[in-house]
Design a protein around this motif. Structure first.
Motif, PDB file in Angstrom:
ATOM      1  N   ARG A  28       0.514  -1.302  -0.246  1.00 22.90           N
ATOM      2  CA  ARG A  28      -0.347   0.089  -0.082  1.00 22.90           C
ATOM      3  C   ARG A  28       0.776   1.318  -0.093  1.00 22.90           C
ATOM      4  O   ARG A  28       0.395   2.274  -0.360  1.00 22.90           O
ATOM      5  N   GLU A  29       1.745   1.456   0.669  1.00 30.29           N
ATOM      6  CA  GLU A  29       2.754   2.114   1.152  1.00 30.29           C
ATOM      7  C   GLU A  29       3.934   2.891  -0.626  1.00 30.29           C
ATOM      8  O   GLU A  29       3.794   3.750  -0.949  1.00 30.29           O
ATOM      9  N   ALA A  30       3.660   1.590  -1.100  1.00 32.48           N
ATOM     10  CA  ALA A  30       4.565   1.725  -2.163  1.00 32.48           C
ATOM     11  C   ALA A  30       3.484   2.632  -3.973  1.00 32.48           C
ATOM     12  O   ALA A  30       3.904   3.158  -4.299  1.00 32.48           O
ATOM     13  N   ALA A  31       2.156   1.773  -3.161  1.00 35.56           N
ATOM     14  CA  ALA A  31       0.789   2.053  -4.618  1.00 35.56           C
ATOM     15  C   ALA A  31       0.939   3.909  -4.623  1.00 35.56           C
ATOM     16  O   ALA A  31       0.955   4.322  -5.229  1.00 35.56           O
ATOM     17  N   LYS A  32       0.875   4.545  -3.251  1.00 31.63           N
ATOM     18  CA  LYS A  32       0.928   5.138  -2.651  1.00 31.63           C
ATOM     19  C   LYS A  32       1.854   6.551  -3.574  1.00 31.63           C
ATOM     20  O   LYS A  32       1.456   7.304  -3.603  1.00 31.63           O
ATOM     21  N   LEU A  33       2.398   6.281  -3.142  1.00 30.48           N
ATOM     22  CA  LEU A  33       3.764   6.741  -3.295  1.00 30.48           C
ATOM     23  C   LEU A  33       3.579   6.798  -5.044  1.00 30.48           C
ATOM     24  O   LEU A  33       4.245   6.963  -5.651  1.00 30.48           O
ATOM     25  N   SER A  34       3.533   5.883  -5.469  1.00 27.44           N
ATOM     26  CA  SER A  34       3.050   5.170  -7.130  1.00 27.44           C
ATOM     27  C   SER A  34       1.776   6.796  -7.772  1.00 27.44           C
ATOM     28  O   SER A  34       2.127   6.154  -8.876  1.00 27.44           O
ATOM     29  N   GLY A  35       0.996   7.031  -6.914  1.00 27.49           N
ATOM     30  CA  GLY A  35       0.103   7.786  -7.468  1.00 27.49           C
ATOM     31  C   GLY A  35      -1.064   7.004  -7.306  1.00 27.49           C
ATOM     32  O   GLY A  35      -2.167   7.663  -7.755  1.00 27.49           O
TER      33      GLY A  35
END
Length: 328
Positions: free
Chosen positions: A209-216
């Motif tokens: 989820r954190e990586a997804a959020k950072l990816s927009g």
């Protein structure tokens, strides 16, 4: 040198197939049908298989939403699907009341109310940070209360003839219409997961989820849509069940909550999210239905059937876990 050669050596196709959860589940379904035919002649007949697939389709529709929720990760799970399916079935049957003129209205009203329930689940999980298990368990109780208020403790109403014909009517080659609908939904859901932004976002959110959020990726919106989808598909499954039974009762689909989760897991979707397909969940629904029919035909007590179903689930999970460990 040997290590590099091991890494570069391609894994034979047959080895990949026997470690694939979908292939394992499909093979298990076939084996169960063969065993059923041995002990109960006619169990594997064409007509019986069509009837089994029709029954499996109801669980299969509910498992669509459960698959989407579990793919979203974050210990995502929806324990309210059985009650939502029952509530939708009651609303649809009461609205239709055996009249084709109210067919579309009954379906639309049920789906809209179900979507509202799913929206509340999603908002509670992302907005109030209530764990999915707790939120959907609480919603199960809320929907049960709504059913009692709406019905006064007495479920009535009848399915419209159009709905009955859709579910029970034999179309091409004696295949019930609901199976064609199930196949169409399976194709559409597969395309949704693999070919649309929502599907890509869902896998990203389920993986990290954190990586997804950072990816927009709009994580909260994706999670909310997952729970709305779960409720809508649960409602659709409940509505189709009314077409099968032609009437409704207060616990129509209550027993399909845990099987919907089991079907997803049997189909190879990781309970932690991010990995899986609906095709696997659909085959998982078939496996569970065939197994239940087999144990029933052998006249086993319900307690014994539950134990055996649990053992099968544990064995499959062990096989899947071992296969993933070997691949890693």
């Amino acid at each position: 040198m040997s290590i590099e050669s091991d890494v570069l050596t391609p894994v034979p196709l047959w080895r990949r197939l026997i470690k694939n959860p979908i292939m394992i589940a499909a093979a298990l379904a076939i084996v169960l049908v063969i065993i059923g035919e041995i002990f109960s002649p006619g169990f594997g007949s064409y007509g019986q298989i069509m009837s089994t697939l029709r029954t499996a389709s109801f669980l299969g529709f509910i498992a669509v939403g459960q698959t989407i929720v579990i793919l979203s990760g974050g210990e995502g799970i929806d324990l309210s699907v059985g009650k939502v399916a029952t509530f939708a079935a009651i609303i649809a049957s009461r609205t239709m009341h055996g009249d084709n003129a109210q067919f579309l209205q009954g379906i639309a009203l049920s789906l809209v109310i179900a979507a509202g329930i799913g929206l509340i689940n999603g908002l509670g999980i992302v907005g109030l940070r209530i764990p999915p298990f707790v939120m959907t368990l609480g919603m199960l109780g809320v929907v049960h209360g709504l059913i009692l208020v709406y019905t006064g403790g007495y479920a009535d109403g009848r399915a419209a003839p159009l709905l009955v014909e859709l579910v029970n009517g034999r179309l091409l080659f004696g295949v019930p219409g609901v199976i064609f609908l199930w196949v169409a939904i399976a194709v559409l859901v597969t395309l949704l997961l693999r070919r649309t932004k929502f599907g890509w976002d869902l896998y990203a959110v389920g993986t990290n989820r954190e990586a997804a959020k950072l990816s927009g990726v709009r994580v909260n919106r994706t999670i909310i849509l997952a729970y709305v989808s779960s409720a809508v598909f649960a409602a659709l499954g409940g509505i189709l069940m009314v077409g099968y039974t032609q009437t409704v009762f207060l616990s129509l689909a209550d027993d399909l909550t845990l099987p919907s989760i089991a079907a997803v897991i049997i189909g190879g979707t990781l309970i932690s999210g991010g990995v899986g397909t609906y095709l696997g969940s659909a085959i998982g629904a078939i496996v569970l239905t065939v197994l239940t029919n087999l144990l029933t035909s052998l006249r086993m007590a319900e307690s014994s059937r539950t134990v055996i179903q649990g053992i099968v689930l544990i064995v499959l999970l062990a096989l899947y876990g071992r296969g993933r460990k070997l691949r890693s």
